[in-house]
Structures are given as structure tokens and as C-alpha cells.
Design an enzyme around this catalytic site. Sequence first.
Site, PDB file in Angstrom:
ATOM      1  N   SER A 225       0.825  -1.205   0.000  1.00  0.00           N
ATOM      2  CA  SER A 225       0.000   0.000   0.000  1.00  0.00           C
ATOM      3  C   SER A 225       0.859   1.255   0.000  1.00  0.00           C
ATOM      4  O   SER A 225       1.930   1.296   0.620  1.00  0.00           O
ATOM      5  CB  SER A 225      -0.899   0.001   1.243  1.00  0.00           C
ATOM      6  OG  SER A 225      -1.543   1.257   1.403  1.00  0.00           O
TER       7      SER A 225
ATOM      8  N   GLN B 143       0.651  -0.533  -4.813  1.00  0.00           N
ATOM      9  CA  GLN B 143      -0.649   0.141  -4.912  1.00  0.00           C
ATOM     10  C   GLN B 143      -0.452   1.643  -4.781  1.00  0.00           C
ATOM     11  O   GLN B 143       0.308   2.115  -3.939  1.00  0.00           O
ATOM     12  CB  GLN B 143      -1.591  -0.362  -3.813  1.00  0.00           C
ATOM     13  CG  GLN B 143      -2.938   0.329  -3.773  1.00  0.00           C
ATOM     14  CD  GLN B 143      -2.943   1.566  -2.887  1.00  0.00           C
ATOM     15  OE1 GLN B 143      -2.134   1.687  -1.972  1.00  0.00           O
ATOM     16  NE2 GLN B 143      -3.823   2.506  -3.184  1.00  0.00           N
TER      17      GLN B 143
ATOM     18  N   TYR C  97      -2.069   5.735  -4.862  1.00  0.00           N
ATOM     19  CA  TYR C  97      -3.081   6.789  -4.865  1.00  0.00           C
ATOM     20  C   TYR C  97      -2.498   7.992  -5.603  1.00  0.00           C
ATOM     21  O   TYR C  97      -1.274   8.185  -5.629  1.00  0.00           O
ATOM     22  CB  TYR C  97      -3.444   7.217  -3.438  1.00  0.00           C
ATOM     23  CG  TYR C  97      -4.212   6.193  -2.643  1.00  0.00           C
ATOM     24  CD1 TYR C  97      -5.539   5.900  -2.935  1.00  0.00           C
ATOM     25  CD2 TYR C  97      -3.610   5.525  -1.570  1.00  0.00           C
ATOM     26  CE1 TYR C  97      -6.251   4.964  -2.193  1.00  0.00           C
ATOM     27  CE2 TYR C  97      -4.312   4.595  -0.820  1.00  0.00           C
ATOM     28  CZ  TYR C  97      -5.633   4.324  -1.139  1.00  0.00           C
ATOM     29  OH  TYR C  97      -6.332   3.397  -0.398  1.00  0.00           O
TER      30      TYR C  97
ATOM     31  N   THR D 170      -5.609   2.527  -7.232  1.00  0.00           N
ATOM     32  CA  THR D 170      -6.920   2.492  -6.592  1.00  0.00           C
ATOM     33  C   THR D 170      -7.771   3.621  -7.169  1.00  0.00           C
ATOM     34  O   THR D 170      -7.408   4.795  -7.049  1.00  0.00           O
ATOM     35  CB  THR D 170      -6.792   2.631  -5.070  1.00  0.00           C
ATOM     36  OG1 THR D 170      -6.136   1.465  -4.564  1.00  0.00           O
ATOM     37  CG2 THR D 170      -8.155   2.750  -4.410  1.00  0.00           C
TER      38      THR D 170
ATOM     39  N   ARG E 135     -16.235   5.778   7.939  1.00  0.00           N
ATOM     40  CA  ARG E 135     -16.107   4.563   8.732  1.00  0.00           C
ATOM     41  C   ARG E 135     -16.349   4.942  10.185  1.00  0.00           C
ATOM     42  O   ARG E 135     -15.496   5.554  10.842  1.00  0.00           O
ATOM     43  CB  ARG E 135     -14.724   3.951   8.512  1.00  0.00           C
ATOM     44  CG  ARG E 135     -14.479   3.662   7.017  1.00  0.00           C
ATOM     45  CD  ARG E 135     -13.032   3.443   6.666  1.00  0.00           C
ATOM     46  NE  ARG E 135     -12.846   3.451   5.217  1.00  0.00           N
ATOM     47  CZ  ARG E 135     -11.667   3.445   4.613  1.00  0.00           C
ATOM     48  NH1 ARG E 135     -10.558   3.432   5.342  1.00  0.00           N
ATOM     49  NH2 ARG E 135     -11.589   3.476   3.298  1.00  0.00           N
TER      50      ARG E 135
ATOM     51  N   LYS F 210      -7.789  -0.942  -9.730  1.00  0.00           N
ATOM     52  CA  LYS F 210      -8.444  -1.603  -8.599  1.00  0.00           C
ATOM     53  C   LYS F 210      -9.604  -0.750  -8.086  1.00  0.00           C
ATOM     54  O   LYS F 210      -9.438   0.431  -7.787  1.00  0.00           O
ATOM     55  CB  LYS F 210      -7.427  -1.821  -7.471  1.00  0.00           C
ATOM     56  CG  LYS F 210      -7.997  -2.475  -6.219  1.00  0.00           C
ATOM     57  CD  LYS F 210      -6.929  -2.572  -5.147  1.00  0.00           C
ATOM     58  CE  LYS F 210      -7.404  -3.311  -3.915  1.00  0.00           C
ATOM     59  NZ  LYS F 210      -8.571  -2.699  -3.272  1.00  0.00           N
TER      60      LYS F 210
ATOM     61  N   HIS G 259     -13.365  -2.164  -2.198  1.00  0.00           N
ATOM     62  CA  HIS G 259     -12.461  -1.650  -1.161  1.00  0.00           C
ATOM     63  C   HIS G 259     -12.760  -2.299   0.194  1.00  0.00           C
ATOM     64  O   HIS G 259     -12.713  -1.659   1.238  1.00  0.00           O
ATOM     65  CB  HIS G 259     -12.604  -0.122  -1.066  1.00  0.00           C
ATOM     66  CG  HIS G 259     -11.349   0.593  -0.685  1.00  0.00           C
ATOM     67  ND1 HIS G 259     -10.664   1.392  -1.569  1.00  0.00           N
ATOM     68  CD2 HIS G 259     -10.640   0.657   0.470  1.00  0.00           C
ATOM     69  CE1 HIS G 259      -9.607   1.923  -0.962  1.00  0.00           C
ATOM     70  NE2 HIS G 259      -9.569   1.481   0.275  1.00  0.00           N
TER      71      HIS G 259
ATOM     72  N   ASP H 210     -11.036  -8.919  -5.279  1.00  0.00           N
ATOM     73  CA  ASP H 210     -10.779  -8.937  -3.842  1.00  0.00           C
ATOM     74  C   ASP H 210     -12.037  -8.499  -3.123  1.00  0.00           C
ATOM     75  O   ASP H 210     -12.841  -7.748  -3.644  1.00  0.00           O
ATOM     76  CB  ASP H 210      -9.583  -8.050  -3.465  1.00  0.00           C
ATOM     77  CG  ASP H 210      -9.881  -6.561  -3.544  1.00  0.00           C
ATOM     78  OD1 ASP H 210     -10.622  -6.045  -2.682  1.00  0.00           O
ATOM     79  OD2 ASP H 210      -9.354  -5.884  -4.449  1.00  0.00           O
TER      80      ASP H 210
ATOM     81  N   GLY I 276     -14.173 -10.296   0.507  1.00  0.00           N
ATOM     82  CA  GLY I 276     -15.051 -11.363   0.968  1.00  0.00           C
ATOM     83  C   GLY I 276     -14.488 -12.757   0.869  1.00  0.00           C
ATOM     84  O   GLY I 276     -15.135 -13.713   1.316  1.00  0.00           O
TER      85      GLY I 276
ATOM     86  N   ARG J 151      -7.888  -8.529   4.716  1.00  0.00           N
ATOM     87  CA  ARG J 151      -8.005  -8.780   6.157  1.00  0.00           C
ATOM     88  C   ARG J 151      -7.457 -10.144   6.587  1.00  0.00           C
ATOM     89  O   ARG J 151      -6.828 -10.234   7.648  1.00  0.00           O
ATOM     90  CB  ARG J 151      -9.466  -8.637   6.585  1.00  0.00           C
ATOM     91  CG  ARG J 151      -9.994  -7.203   6.525  1.00  0.00           C
ATOM     92  CD  ARG J 151     -11.429  -7.131   7.002  1.00  0.00           C
ATOM     93  NE  ARG J 151     -11.982  -5.789   6.927  1.00  0.00           N
ATOM     94  CZ  ARG J 151     -12.679  -5.312   5.895  1.00  0.00           C
ATOM     95  NH1 ARG J 151     -12.895  -6.088   4.835  1.00  0.00           N
ATOM     96  NH2 ARG J 151     -13.150  -4.080   5.907  1.00  0.00           N
TER      97      ARG J 151
END
Length: 365
Positions: free
Chosen positions: A106, A128, A130, A156, A165, A232, A256, A287, A289, A311
Site C-alpha cells: 500500500s 498500490q 493513490y 486504486t 467509517r 483496482k 475496497h 478482492d 469477501g 483482512r
Amino acid sequence: MSLACLRDYELRAHSVLPKNALDYYKSGAGEEFSLQLNRDAFNRLRLQPRVLRDVSCRDVSTTVLGCRVTLPVGIAPTAMQRMAHPEGECATARAAGAMGTVFTLSTLSTSSLEQVAAAAPDTLKWFQLYIYKDRKVTQQLVQRAEKAGFKALVLTVDAPVFGIRNADVRNKFSLPPHLALANFTDSTTTHVNQTESGSGINEYVNNLFDQSISWEDVKWLKSITRLPLVLKGILTAEDAIIGANMGAAAIQVSNHGGRQLDGAPAPIEALPEIVRAVGDRCEVYLDGGVRQGTDVFKALALGASMVFLGRPAIWGLAVEGEKGVVDVLTLIKREFNHALALAGCTCIADIKPNMVVHESRYSRL
């Protein structure tokens, strides 16, 4: 108690992680509808195994962007991993290398590009990205990724702002003071500070990320690098087609981790239409789940050529560092290999779309 499945690692990680870090890793946006949907959507799919086939010799390896990997499961970018373990991203990258698969670093990592490159020189590494308001910041990151031997850029595209969040707002999330965003040196880009109004990570993003990014920025990014570009965060065929037209090497279907637009579909729901739209023109990944080997099987049956875990790797990292990540990947690989055999397949090419159907097919009976 021995750790037999990913859920065991998740529960153990929940017991050892500080609340600030745990809530950051596990939470989703809004009421977390999309976060839950990521799992529910997989559970609504039924497997249709074929029987009486010789499955005594099986191969779960595949090729991703021209590189051979030993399993169709890689590590998705996850920020600030030293909150989970002192070795953070370096440990996760070494684990991916030990398993012969892809690690994605990241931008918002607590280990720098150069640190990860030195710690895991033999790992297949992607970076990855930004896009910052200051394009020089982004361009320098690209140049450093190239120099450090990273083999692809993962842009991303679903985060002009970060989702709301609520757990981070309640906790007034900030990066622990002994940690920093290691890819930067300026204090405005290295620190995620506590705020009185809410989440420090959202304030960071609002201050530094460019909300005006458009497809023109994809063209710009392609013009400054020769690395293959993965887009992504795409959930529609329309956007996938635009990306393919611009020369993306791959589309990563993702919401995400349920952390952006609450109410967006689960990636496994969006996957088939995107595969139909661009699957013959570029690679398609997923990606979100994925928790067990049968989830990998379902995603591959619906057209993904690779799936990525976020995760689950963090839970392994929190429990036992590099070994914990290796153990989690080993579990998923074992479960996938088992699913392959029980479905009557010997390799990934044997997995066919008609081996997965929606539960509604059986509800009519």
C-alpha cells in the site's frame, strides 16, 4: 486450541490487537451493508461438482501478468500493517514470497518501498498507488517502485475521498505515535494525526488526495511508467471497458473491502458482467469477501484469474507475524486444493462457469 481455519485466526487476532487498530482493520463504511454483503454474496452461490473423475494429480498454480505463481491467491494492499505486528509489511511480503505468490504494498504503508524490497527480494511485488494533489509525490513513488523492482502498479480508482467509517470516527483514529507512513519524509504526508472532529485517516485523505482525478490521470500515469497497470476498485462493465480501452493490463473488481460506498455490490456479484465485457482483453482479478478455498473456486469459475486477500493476511500477521501469514495462505491453498478435487478438477483450467450457480436455482424446487 489449534487454529484450524481462518475464523480461528480472526478471533485470535481480535483478542490481541489494540482497539484502535482492530477497528480500523475490521470495519466498513456506513452501516456496513456492503461489508456483510461481501460474505453473504459468496454464500448465495452453490457449487455443482462433477464426480468420478481422476483427480489424483492436481496443480493449483497459475500465471499472473506473465509471472508464474504457485496459487491463484495474492495479498491485497492493506495500509499501516505495523499496527498489527512490528515487522508489518516486510513480514507479509516475505510470507507471500515463501508461498510463491504476489504481495501488493500500500502507498499508506508503515514500511517503505525500499524496506520491503530489501526484506523480500525474491517476492513478486506490486505497488498500490493513490494520486496525490501534488503529482510530483505520485510520480516519485512510481519511480521508486520501478527502481526497487516492483513489477506492477495497482491504481486504486474508488477513493477520491475515503468512506465514512464510523468506528474510526468514534475512536478518533490516528496512527500510533511510534509509527509513520514510511513512503514519505515530509511531516504533512508521514503522519495520520488525531483530530477533534473524527477520523485522522479521513482528514489525511481529504487534505492530500486529489478529488478531481479522472480517466485523464490514468493516461498520465501510463505515460510516466512502463510497468503494467492494474485498475483496482471497478464494479461496472462500463468502467472496465474504459479501463481496457486505455490499456490497463488488468481490472481488479473490488469494493475496497466494503470501506467506501456502502450499498455498492459485492465484487463477486459484479464479477461476471465485467468478465463478459473485458475478460478477453485483459486479466480480471477480485478482492473482497474471500475467506476460504471454496470462495477462491467460485471466483475463478465466474471468470477471475486471481483473487486477493486483505483482512485474512492481517489476522495471520497479528497472530504470529510472517509465520501467521504463511499459515493463513497455507490454509486457503489447502482448502482450494481440496475443493478442486471434490469438484472433479485437476487444475484451474478445469474449473468451468457452470460449476457455480446462484442459490435461486434450487429455491424453485
